[in-house]
Design an enzyme around this catalytic site. Sequence first.
Site, mmCIF file in Angstrom:
data_model
loop_
_atom_site.group_PDB
_atom_site.id
_atom_site.type_symbol
_atom_site.label_atom_id
_atom_site.label_comp_id
_atom_site.label_asym_id
_atom_site.label_seq_id
_atom_site.Cartn_x
_atom_site.Cartn_y
_atom_site.Cartn_z
ATOM 1 N N ASP A 222 15.445 -0.250 8.444
ATOM 2 C CA ASP A 222 15.640 -1.135 7.447
ATOM 3 C C ASP A 222 16.366 -0.491 6.319
ATOM 4 O OD1 ASP A 222 15.845 -2.622 5.154
ATOM 5 O OD2 ASP A 222 13.719 -3.288 5.340
ATOM 6 N N CYS B 192 7.573 -8.244 -2.021
ATOM 7 C CA CYS B 192 7.766 -8.446 -0.864
ATOM 8 C C CYS B 192 7.102 -7.415 0.083
ATOM 9 C CB CYS B 192 9.125 -8.842 -0.329
ATOM 10 S SG CYS B 192 9.955 -10.053 -1.155
ATOM 11 N N LYS C 152 22.770 -5.392 -2.834
ATOM 12 C CA LYS C 152 22.207 -4.180 -3.329
ATOM 13 C C LYS C 152 23.210 -3.039 -3.540
ATOM 14 C CE LYS C 152 17.938 -5.760 -1.257
ATOM 15 N NZ LYS C 152 17.309 -6.334 -2.235
ATOM 16 N N GLN D 236 17.491 -0.276 1.208
ATOM 17 C CA GLN D 236 17.347 0.585 0.017
ATOM 18 C C GLN D 236 17.937 1.943 0.191
ATOM 19 O OE1 GLN D 236 16.651 -0.638 -2.947
ATOM 20 N NE2 GLN D 236 15.879 -2.726 -2.256
ATOM 21 N N HIS E 144 8.986 -3.867 3.809
ATOM 22 C CA HIS E 144 9.318 -5.177 3.032
ATOM 23 C C HIS E 144 8.885 -6.190 4.297
ATOM 24 C CE1 HIS E 144 12.056 -8.266 1.604
ATOM 25 N NE2 HIS E 144 11.979 -7.746 0.760
HETATM 26 N N1 PLP Z 1 14.214 -4.608 3.056
HETATM 27 C C1 PLP Z 1 13.985 -3.923 1.872
HETATM 28 C C2 PLP Z 1 13.636 -2.506 1.922
HETATM 29 C C3 PLP Z 1 14.410 -4.828 0.864
HETATM 30 O O1 PLP Z 1 14.451 -4.138 -0.486
HETATM 31 C C4 PLP Z 1 14.918 -5.886 0.960
HETATM 32 C C5 PLP Z 1 15.011 -6.510 -0.432
HETATM 33 O O2 PLP Z 1 14.598 -6.399 -1.426
HETATM 34 C C6 PLP Z 1 15.207 -6.577 1.906
HETATM 35 C C7 PLP Z 1 14.743 -5.901 3.435
HETATM 36 C C8 PLP Z 1 15.689 -8.033 2.217
HETATM 37 O O3 PLP Z 1 17.064 -7.864 1.939
HETATM 38 P P1 PLP Z 1 17.885 -9.473 1.650
HETATM 39 O O4 PLP Z 1 16.912 -10.259 0.904
HETATM 40 O O5 PLP Z 1 19.065 -8.998 1.059
HETATM 41 O O6 PLP Z 1 18.013 -9.807 3.289
#
Ligand code: PLP
Length: 407
Positions: free
Chosen positions: A197, A362, A223, A200, A120
């Site tokens: 990260d 993203c 999430k 998910q 992401h």
């Molecule tokens: N990393 C992953 C794999 C994600 O799916 C997301 C959000 O969709 C993020 C990072 C960013 O999360 P946040 O927008 O809650 O900071």
Amino acid sequence: MNIKPLAPRSDFPLLAGDPKLHYLDSAATTQKPQAVLDAISGYYERDNANPHRGAYTLSAAATEAYQTARDSIARFLGAADPDTLIFTRGTTESLNLLATAWGHANVKKGDRIVVTRLEHHANFVPWQQLALATGAEFRICELTAEGEIDLAKLSELVTKNTKVVAFGHVSNAIGTVNPVAEIAAIAHRVGALAVCDGAQGAPHLTVGFDSLGVDAYAFSGHKMLGPMGIGGLIAKRDLLESMPPYQMGGDMIALVGDNATTWNVLPHKFEAGTPNVEGAVGLAAAVGYLESLGMDKVHAHETALVRYATERLATIEDLTLLGPPAVRRGGLVSFTLRDVHPHDLSQLLDAENIAVRAGHHCAQPLMRALGVNATTRASFYVYNDSSDVDALVSAVAHVRERFAATV
Ligand code: PLP
């Protein structure tokens, strides 16, 4: 197939109030159970004051609510030391904290930073920009044909000068579940930091931070049934203690002299300013709710839905499923439909009360490698059932028939 919801829809006021809605966008954000809404309003009704700063009873109650929330969220994520859980706005802020505070103190010209093609943007851009700012080399580990991290390639890329390997627990775009311990071991062979990260991962799998093998793990509360604007970074104590602070201001200091300042102990060193107590309290209620369901059951439920969705979607002509086989995939399906742009498809599905996400998720570097601009993604959580899958499949099949007739 009849897969019942794991959590009753009636626990979620938004879903209860809109019985026709098929909400299939939980990878973007989840709906909230009444227990979370009650915890937030209860905090404001009973305990609200600025924590850490007041000597009076109510401020102590707010401090206690905040610390109790930290304790239960750390326990849920498998961290025995709650003070190594730093509250942030979410995964994005957690990863920026690391890339900025740790990165600028530790990465220099000639070093290497390794990320993967699955990332992401939140786990890609901060590291790319750190490399640009420091003169370090930025390398991307490519994937296998099935959309999994190529561990042989990763081993070659992680050379002696590698300072950090940043990778996701589960891909938000195509659902790949990564072998976290193996990747961390590759990083540790050369003394590099392993940063995961978990945006998910934490909502869907048992994290067990203390035995996971990584040095740092980022996650987002919204999430995992919690409110927006709260999440965290869990990291090894020595890493956090050796890093400079990220933001400066109230709460994060020990002593402020005219010409120098010393830092507060963990976790306060990384939590400058008035904290999001409401968010922490709401997230603690969310993890309590998940614990009552059981994370093993959450995972099994999603796996059943994904397998069913995969089998049924595969019968639609012109539909291409992306990512690894369902058995090695998290709770989502990502696909393209020939001649139908994902944005058009998601709008047509919306007309049938089906909420899915369309776009690059993203993850533009991944989309480029897959040779697509965008995909349609349906993601599942505890309140979904097989009727959501049935609605999705018949609506997609219907769109395909309409377009096939006109092309
Ligand atoms: N990393 C992953 C794999 C994600 O799916 C997301 C959000 O969709 C993020 C990072 C960013 O999360 P946040 O927008 O809650 O900071």
